[in-house]
Design a protein around this motif. Structure first.
Motif, PDB file in Angstrom:
ATOM      1  N   ILE A 141       5.889   0.247  -0.439  1.00 54.67           N
ATOM      2  CA  ILE A 141       5.866  -0.879  -1.370  1.00 54.67           C
ATOM      3  C   ILE A 141       5.128  -0.440  -2.637  1.00 54.67           C
ATOM      4  N   PRO A 142       5.816  -0.371  -3.770  1.00 58.68           N
ATOM      5  CA  PRO A 142       5.200   0.169  -4.995  1.00 58.68           C
ATOM      6  C   PRO A 142       3.871  -0.465  -5.374  1.00 58.68           C
ATOM      7  N   ALA A 143       3.743  -1.786  -5.250  1.00 60.57           N
ATOM      8  CA  ALA A 143       2.494  -2.447  -5.626  1.00 60.57           C
ATOM      9  C   ALA A 143       1.338  -2.005  -4.734  1.00 60.57           C
ATOM     10  N   LEU A 144       1.625  -1.739  -3.461  1.00 62.14           N
ATOM     11  CA  LEU A 144       0.595  -1.272  -2.544  1.00 62.14           C
ATOM     12  C   LEU A 144       0.304   0.214  -2.731  1.00 62.14           C
ATOM     13  N   TRP A 145       1.341   0.972  -3.083  1.00 62.00           N
ATOM     14  CA  TRP A 145       1.139   2.405  -3.271  1.00 62.00           C
ATOM     15  C   TRP A 145       0.091   2.679  -4.344  1.00 62.00           C
ATOM     16  N   LYS A 146       0.001   1.840  -5.373  1.00 58.16           N
ATOM     17  CA  LYS A 146      -0.969   2.075  -6.437  1.00 58.16           C
ATOM     18  C   LYS A 146      -2.395   2.065  -5.900  1.00 58.16           C
ATOM     19  N   PRO A 153      -5.224   0.581  -9.875  1.00 56.86           N
ATOM     20  CA  PRO A 153      -4.082  -0.200  -9.376  1.00 56.86           C
ATOM     21  C   PRO A 153      -3.773  -1.434 -10.218  1.00 56.86           C
ATOM     22  N   LEU A 154      -4.752  -1.885 -11.010  1.00 57.23           N
ATOM     23  CA  LEU A 154      -4.555  -3.089 -11.807  1.00 57.23           C
ATOM     24  C   LEU A 154      -3.941  -2.788 -13.172  1.00 57.23           C
TER      25      LEU A 154
END
Length: 265
Positions: A106-111, A248-249
């Motif tokens: 999941i791209p958002a979690l990968w960050k 990540p933000l």
């Protein structure tokens, strides 16, 4: 009161530094790049994560008291300690596997997870190098069933000790042959190929302790005795602690080739 775990850090250092010097997988200085940042992760993140785990345990136990029959919790908590510990390892590692896999897919979690993979010189201290959001979500998913089902405090304590030292071991710069046990117990060789920044290693070896989970779910990377050419990620992860916490933000300026492309729909 040693709230930051200074004594624990010194004990770990006295054990792992000499062994990594004598049985190193690859040449590496003790005062390697990123050492200071990893020490900050160990001292400060550890305190935050411990507090969160206590909150998870308290809320889960409260819910379990209302939802789980006492006969069930008494039966589970009344088993021999060794059996409870074995069951906890299996249950938690299934949670770790799927949480870990989600952080890759999941791209958002990968960050968040890219911060952990940003380590370019891997050793035992890298076990602590993890974004707190990554650690908290993973622990919530893996530990909630343990508290909910009523495993005894003693078995959870024994598991915690095993998990702690094993996590340091798999991140260590040690060359240790596990032989046929490599299918049952995660080794440094198994996990360092999860950290390798090489195409054949991407999104493989997700299990924390039980490699057979990767075999079952088709994500096992058999590498023999090969040593990765390099660690790290292509993502532009900052080198500083606060830069990594905020990374990540930030809006992504460079897409990692490790994650699934985001939908355009």
């Amino acid at each position: 009161m040693d709230i930051f775990g200074i004594k624990g850090l010194l004990i770990c250092a006295l054990i792992f530094i000499p062994f990594e010097h004598l049985f190193a997988e690859r040449p590496q200085k003790i005062l390697r790049n990123g050492l200071g940042v990893d020490l900050i992760y160990m001292l400060f993140n550890g305190l935050v994560i411990k507090a969160v785990v206590v909150l998870i345990a308290a809320n889960t136990l409260e819910a379990a008291a209302m939802l789980v029959p006492q006969s069930v919790t008494h039966a589970i908590g009344g088993q021999p300690i060794w059996l409870q510990v074995a069951e906890i390892i299996v249950i938690t590692d299934i949670g770790v596997y799927w949480a870990h896999r989600a952080f890759h897919e999941i791209p958002a979690l990968w960050k968040f997870h890219a911060v952990h993979h940003g380590i370019e010189e891997l050793d035992w201290l890298g076990a602590f190098h993890s974004h707190p959001v990554d650690s908290i979500i993973t622990k919530a998913i893996s530990l909630t069933p343990i508290f909910f089902l009523g495993f005894s405090e003693a078995s959870i304590a024994v598991f915690s000790v095993i998990y702690f030292w094993h996590t340091l071991l798999v991140h260590s710069n040690l060359r240790i042959p596990f032989g046929p046990l490599k299918w049952l117990i995660a080794s440094p060789q198994f996990h360092r190929w999860h950290h390798a920044n090489q195409r054949e290693a991407y999104d493989k070896n997700f299990a924390g302790q039980l490699p057979f989970l990767d075999v079952v779910f088709g994500t096992y990377n058999a590498t023999g005795n090969k040593v990765p050419e390099k660690y790290g990620v292509d993502d532009p992860v900052p080198s500083s602690y606060f830069g990594q916490i905020g990374y990540p933000l930030l809006r992504r300026r460079k897409r990692s080739n490790r994650v699934v492309p985001e939908s355009k729909g």
